[in-house]
Design a protein around this motif. Structure first.
Motif, PDB file in Angstrom:
ATOM      1  N   PHE A 166       0.843  -1.213   0.000  1.00  0.00           N
ATOM      2  CA  PHE A 166       0.000   0.000   0.000  1.00  0.00           C
ATOM      3  C   PHE A 166       0.868   1.249   0.000  1.00  0.00           C
ATOM      4  CE2 PHE A 166      -2.717  -3.366   1.406  1.00  0.00           C
ATOM      5  CZ  PHE A 166      -3.820  -3.152   0.602  1.00  0.00           C
ATOM      6  N   TYR A 167       1.970   1.163   0.758  1.00  0.00           N
ATOM      7  CA  TYR A 167       2.898   2.294   0.778  1.00  0.00           C
ATOM      8  C   TYR A 167       3.431   2.570  -0.632  1.00  0.00           C
ATOM      9  CZ  TYR A 167       7.263   4.809   1.313  1.00  0.00           C
ATOM     10  OH  TYR A 167       8.273   5.704   1.156  1.00  0.00           O
ATOM     11  N   GLU A 168       3.787   1.496  -1.342  1.00  0.00           N
ATOM     12  CA  GLU A 168       4.373   1.647  -2.683  1.00  0.00           C
ATOM     13  C   GLU A 168       3.459   2.408  -3.653  1.00  0.00           C
ATOM     14  OE1 GLU A 168       7.153  -2.376  -2.954  1.00  0.00           O
ATOM     15  OE2 GLU A 168       5.100  -2.412  -3.732  1.00  0.00           O
ATOM     16  N   VAL A 169       2.155   2.254  -3.503  1.00  0.00           N
ATOM     17  CA  VAL A 169       1.252   2.968  -4.421  1.00  0.00           C
ATOM     18  C   VAL A 169       0.773   4.310  -3.849  1.00  0.00           C
ATOM     19  CG1 VAL A 169       0.487   1.019  -5.797  1.00  0.00           C
ATOM     20  CG2 VAL A 169      -0.730   1.554  -3.695  1.00  0.00           C
ATOM     21  N   LEU A 170       0.536   4.346  -2.537  1.00  0.00           N
ATOM     22  CA  LEU A 170      -0.006   5.592  -1.971  1.00  0.00           C
ATOM     23  C   LEU A 170       1.036   6.705  -1.930  1.00  0.00           C
ATOM     24  CD1 LEU A 170      -2.351   4.225   0.844  1.00  0.00           C
ATOM     25  CD2 LEU A 170      -2.979   5.122  -1.406  1.00  0.00           C
ATOM     26  N   LYS A 171       2.325   6.329  -2.015  1.00  0.00           N
ATOM     27  CA  LYS A 171       3.336   7.387  -2.037  1.00  0.00           C
ATOM     28  C   LYS A 171       3.370   8.089  -3.404  1.00  0.00           C
ATOM     29  CE  LYS A 171       7.374   4.769  -3.517  1.00  0.00           C
ATOM     30  NZ  LYS A 171       8.626   4.106  -3.164  1.00  0.00           N
ATOM     31  N   LEU A 172       2.744   7.492  -4.406  1.00  0.00           N
ATOM     32  CA  LEU A 172       2.734   8.106  -5.740  1.00  0.00           C
ATOM     33  C   LEU A 172       1.765   9.288  -5.748  1.00  0.00           C
ATOM     34  CD1 LEU A 172       2.547   4.819  -7.849  1.00  0.00           C
ATOM     35  CD2 LEU A 172       4.595   6.203  -7.382  1.00  0.00           C
ATOM     36  N   LYS A 173       2.218  10.399  -6.271  1.00  0.00           N
ATOM     37  CA  LYS A 173       1.431  11.637  -6.239  1.00  0.00           C
ATOM     38  C   LYS A 173       0.074  11.454  -6.937  1.00  0.00           C
ATOM     39  CE  LYS A 173       1.769  16.568  -7.208  1.00  0.00           C
ATOM     40  NZ  LYS A 173       0.510  16.655  -7.946  1.00  0.00           N
ATOM     41  N   ASN A 174       0.077  10.703  -8.036  1.00  0.00           N
ATOM     42  CA  ASN A 174      -1.144  10.575  -8.846  1.00  0.00           C
ATOM     43  C   ASN A 174      -2.191   9.635  -8.255  1.00  0.00           C
ATOM     44  OD1 ASN A 174      -0.111  12.249 -10.768  1.00  0.00           O
ATOM     45  ND2 ASN A 174       0.675  10.619 -12.080  1.00  0.00           N
ATOM     46  N   ILE A 175      -1.848   8.904  -7.219  1.00  0.00           N
ATOM     47  CA  ILE A 175      -2.768   7.885  -6.705  1.00  0.00           C
ATOM     48  C   ILE A 175      -3.494   8.389  -5.456  1.00  0.00           C
ATOM     49  CG2 ILE A 175      -2.970   5.494  -5.857  1.00  0.00           C
ATOM     50  CD1 ILE A 175      -2.129   5.860  -8.877  1.00  0.00           C
ATOM     51  N   SER A 176      -4.832   8.349  -5.504  1.00  0.00           N
ATOM     52  CA  SER A 176      -5.638   8.870  -4.399  1.00  0.00           C
ATOM     53  C   SER A 176      -6.021   7.795  -3.386  1.00  0.00           C
ATOM     54  CB  SER A 176      -6.934   9.483  -4.935  1.00  0.00           C
ATOM     55  OG  SER A 176      -6.643  10.517  -5.826  1.00  0.00           O
ATOM     56  N   GLY A 177      -6.103   6.549  -3.848  1.00  0.00           N
ATOM     57  CA  GLY A 177      -6.529   5.508  -2.930  1.00  0.00           C
ATOM     58  C   GLY A 177      -6.152   4.128  -3.426  1.00  0.00           C
ATOM     59  N   ALA A 178      -6.030   3.186  -2.482  1.00  0.00           N
ATOM     60  CA  ALA A 178      -5.724   1.806  -2.849  1.00  0.00           C
ATOM     61  C   ALA A 178      -6.774   0.893  -2.239  1.00  0.00           C
ATOM     62  CB  ALA A 178      -4.337   1.430  -2.339  1.00  0.00           C
ATOM     63  N   CYS A 179      -7.189  -0.095  -3.032  1.00  0.00           N
ATOM     64  CA  CYS A 179      -8.233  -1.023  -2.583  1.00  0.00           C
ATOM     65  C   CYS A 179      -7.616  -2.334  -2.138  1.00  0.00           C
ATOM     66  CB  CYS A 179      -9.197  -1.329  -3.727  1.00  0.00           C
ATOM     67  SG  CYS A 179      -9.875   0.142  -4.489  1.00  0.00           S
ATOM     68  N   THR A 180      -8.215  -2.929  -1.141  1.00  0.00           N
ATOM     69  CA  THR A 180      -7.779  -4.256  -0.732  1.00  0.00           C
ATOM     70  C   THR A 180      -8.968  -5.207  -0.695  1.00  0.00           C
ATOM     71  OG1 THR A 180      -6.749  -5.584   0.995  1.00  0.00           O
ATOM     72  CG2 THR A 180      -7.942  -3.634   1.721  1.00  0.00           C
ATOM     73  N   GLN A 181      -8.695  -6.430  -1.134  1.00  0.00           N
ATOM     74  CA  GLN A 181      -9.712  -7.482  -1.125  1.00  0.00           C
ATOM     75  C   GLN A 181      -9.313  -8.578  -0.149  1.00  0.00           C
ATOM     76  OE1 GLN A 181     -10.203  -9.131  -5.165  1.00  0.00           O
ATOM     77  NE2 GLN A 181     -12.344  -8.712  -4.646  1.00  0.00           N
ATOM     78  N   ASN A 182      -8.200  -8.339   0.550  1.00  0.00           N
ATOM     79  CA  ASN A 182      -7.645  -9.390   1.392  1.00  0.00           C
ATOM     80  C   ASN A 182      -8.414  -9.488   2.703  1.00  0.00           C
ATOM     81  OD1 ASN A 182      -6.099 -11.087   2.927  1.00  0.00           O
ATOM     82  ND2 ASN A 182      -4.181  -9.994   2.609  1.00  0.00           N
ATOM     83  N   ILE A 183      -8.985 -10.645   2.923  1.00  0.00           N
ATOM     84  CA  ILE A 183      -9.821 -10.874   4.101  1.00  0.00           C
ATOM     85  C   ILE A 183      -9.108 -10.490   5.401  1.00  0.00           C
ATOM     86  CG2 ILE A 183      -9.128 -13.318   4.147  1.00  0.00           C
ATOM     87  CD1 ILE A 183     -11.899 -13.953   5.288  1.00  0.00           C
ATOM     88  N   TYR A 184      -7.802 -10.687   5.466  1.00  0.00           N
ATOM     89  CA  TYR A 184      -7.078 -10.402   6.711  1.00  0.00           C
ATOM     90  C   TYR A 184      -6.964  -8.905   6.986  1.00  0.00           C
ATOM     91  CZ  TYR A 184      -6.188 -15.305   6.343  1.00  0.00           C
ATOM     92  OH  TYR A 184      -6.367 -16.647   6.228  1.00  0.00           O
ATOM     93  N   HIS A 185      -7.355  -8.101   6.005  1.00  0.00           N
ATOM     94  CA  HIS A 185      -7.328  -6.656   6.227  1.00  0.00           C
ATOM     95  C   HIS A 185      -8.660  -6.132   6.751  1.00  0.00           C
ATOM     96  CE1 HIS A 185      -4.051  -6.372   2.866  1.00  0.00           C
ATOM     97  NE2 HIS A 185      -3.620  -6.918   3.968  1.00  0.00           N
ATOM     98  N   PHE A 186      -9.651  -7.031   6.830  1.00  0.00           N
ATOM     99  CA  PHE A 186     -10.999  -6.561   7.161  1.00  0.00           C
ATOM    100  C   PHE A 186     -11.298  -6.529   8.650  1.00  0.00           C
ATOM    101  CE2 PHE A 186     -12.669  -8.426   2.888  1.00  0.00           C
ATOM    102  CZ  PHE A 186     -11.918  -7.482   2.203  1.00  0.00           C
TER     103      PHE A 186
END
Lengths: 205, 250
Positions: free
Chosen positions: B207-227
């Motif tokens: 999540f860090y790898e994508v959210l640090k990008l200026k153009n990216i506003s949000g990241a989605c997760t489908q991983n049950i362990y994150h719920f």
């Protein structure tokens, strides 16, 4: 009794869920008779101002709401309901607002900011003036936003909250019995429910 | 300042919650598992087979989340008419996700933007990597390749005045090996609205790898362990420690 004005567009069930959660009695208002039963109004709305305005006109309640609010009935406008409090909006045309608050609603694009539009997500609201609706809510609390239009030329004395998005956007206003918020308190968890509770339980015009 | 979003994405088949892998149902679990106080948004996707969209079972799922989560809810999967959209918005949903319908009949998406406002409409783009490293866009839940050039289609979608774009990697879906950074870097600069990414998020560093990008506003997760509340809090703590501006409320 809270009257949730049935604008036929958007977040009405969510506002009702929030009112249920805080144990408030409410009715949906889509006629003059419904409006008569309510002692306070919540005016929600998600979508485009054009549809919102046309729906209210179709129900013949635009002037009825206006008269009651002029006669001190408290109102809380949310998102499009917030936009409706101003003089006009130019979303897909040029439409009148209730003119309760000075200012007009225009596309954020016209502010020439570098940020992406729409302004969507959680942003911290800087409280400019302590008022009833911000009771027990910390300064810079995060609220959920989703909008491409914003009010401009708002009188400073009416501004109670702003966010920073390239420029300062006016996101909460107050004038006597009238409140409006750009964000969605019904979607902003505990703090959002607190804001609705403040309006419902603590505000007396 | 606007916060970067951590979004929970849930896929439903005939009203039952499934995790997907490469766009196929992987395993099922119960939605009562989900405790999302610290999520920033919830996406509900109907992946039921074609012709069976917007059944009562999925509408009940939407109602369940509207009544139990005071959070923004976004809904997608097979929305192909103004009536479908009206039905969903009338339940209290803030935003809908369009996908195949925009390809097949762009007028619908155009009309939806007029009625519901551009900030209420998201366009999902499902991408698949070719052997030569180029990307193609798929519709119909990953089954059909579109007959248009990828960059040209992205430009076309942007020109519709859409509110947000959800970039999805079919190859990385459910793999938990990280987002497709190559895909994201290649296409995010061509899009001028807020971008969400999905497909592959397995650990907090992904999540860090994508959210640090200026153009990216949000990241989605489908991983049950994150719920769970604990995992969402720990994710946000990690992101804050890496100077990603996320919402963290106690």
């Amino acid at each position: 009794m809270i009257g949730v004005i049935d604008t036929g567009i958007g977040n009405i069930p969510s506002v009702c869920s929030a009112l249920k959660k805080i144990n408030s009695d409410f009715i949906l208002c889509s006629s003059k008779l419904d409006l008569d039963r309510a002692s306070k109004f919540i005016l929600p709305g998600v979508g485009s101002y054009k549809t919102f305005y046309e729906n209210i006109q179709k129900k013949n309640i635009f002037n009825e709401i206006k008269i009651r609010v002029k006669n001190e009935t408290p109102i809380l406008g949310i998102c499009l309901g917030f936009h409706a409090l101003f003089e006009s909006s130019n979303e897909f045309g040029n439409y009148n607002g209730f003119k309760f608050i000075n200012g007009r609603v225009t596309n954020i694009e016209n502010l020439n900011i570098q940020e992406r539009i729409p302004h969507v997500g959680w942003n911290n609201c800087e409280i400019k003036k302590e008022t009833t609706i911000f009771k027990n809510i910390d300064n810079n609390t995060n609220f959920y936003f989703t909008h491409s239009f914003t009010p401009i030329n708002v009188q400073k004395s009416n501004i109670i909250g702003v966010v920073n998005y390239g420029k300062e956007l006016v996101v909460a206003v107050h004038n006597h019995n009238i409140f409006g918020v750009q964000f969605h308190p019904e979607k902003s968890q505990k703090q959002g429910l607190q804001l609705i509770k403040n309006f419902v339980e603590d505000f007396n015009a | 300042m606007l916060k970067k979003r951590l979004i929970i994405s849930l896929t439903f088949n005939e009203g039952v919650l499934f995790r997907t892998k490469k766009f196929l149902p992987d395993y099922r679990y119960t939605k009562n598992f989900v405790d999302l106080w610290n999520a920033d948004e919830i996406i509900l996707i109907d992946v039921s087979s074609k012709g069976k969209k917007l059944q009562k079972s999925f509408l009940d799922v939407i109602r369940f989340f509207i009544e139990n989560c005071y959070l923004p809810i976004t809904v997608g999967g097979g929305i192909s008419s103004i009536e479908d959209a009206k039905k969903i918005f009338s339940l209290g949903v803030e935003k809908i996700i369009m996908n195949s319908s925009t390809y097949k009949n762009p007028k619908i998406t155009h009309d939806l933007i007029n009625i519901f406002g551009s900030s209420s409409i998201i366009q999902a783009i499902d991408m698949k990597k070719n052997n030569d490293g180029s990307y193609i866009i798929k519709v119909d839940n990953g089954k059909t390749t579109i007959n248009r050039e990828t960059n040209e289609y992205l430009e076309f979608v942007s020109s519709l005045n859409i509110g947000e774009i959800l970039l999805n990697s079919i190859d990385n879906d459910g793999g938990l090996m990280g987002f497709d950074l190559n895909l994201i870097n290649k296409f995010s600069s061509k899009i001028n609205v807020p971008i969400l990414v999905q497909g592959g998020g397995g650990n907090w560093n992904h999540f860090y790898e994508v959210l640090k990008l200026k153009n990216i506003s949000g990241a989605c997760t489908q991983n049950i362990y994150h719920f769970t509340e604990i995992s969402l809090k720990s994710a946000k703590k990690y992101l804050l420690s890496k100077n990603i501006n996320v919402r963290y409320d106690n």
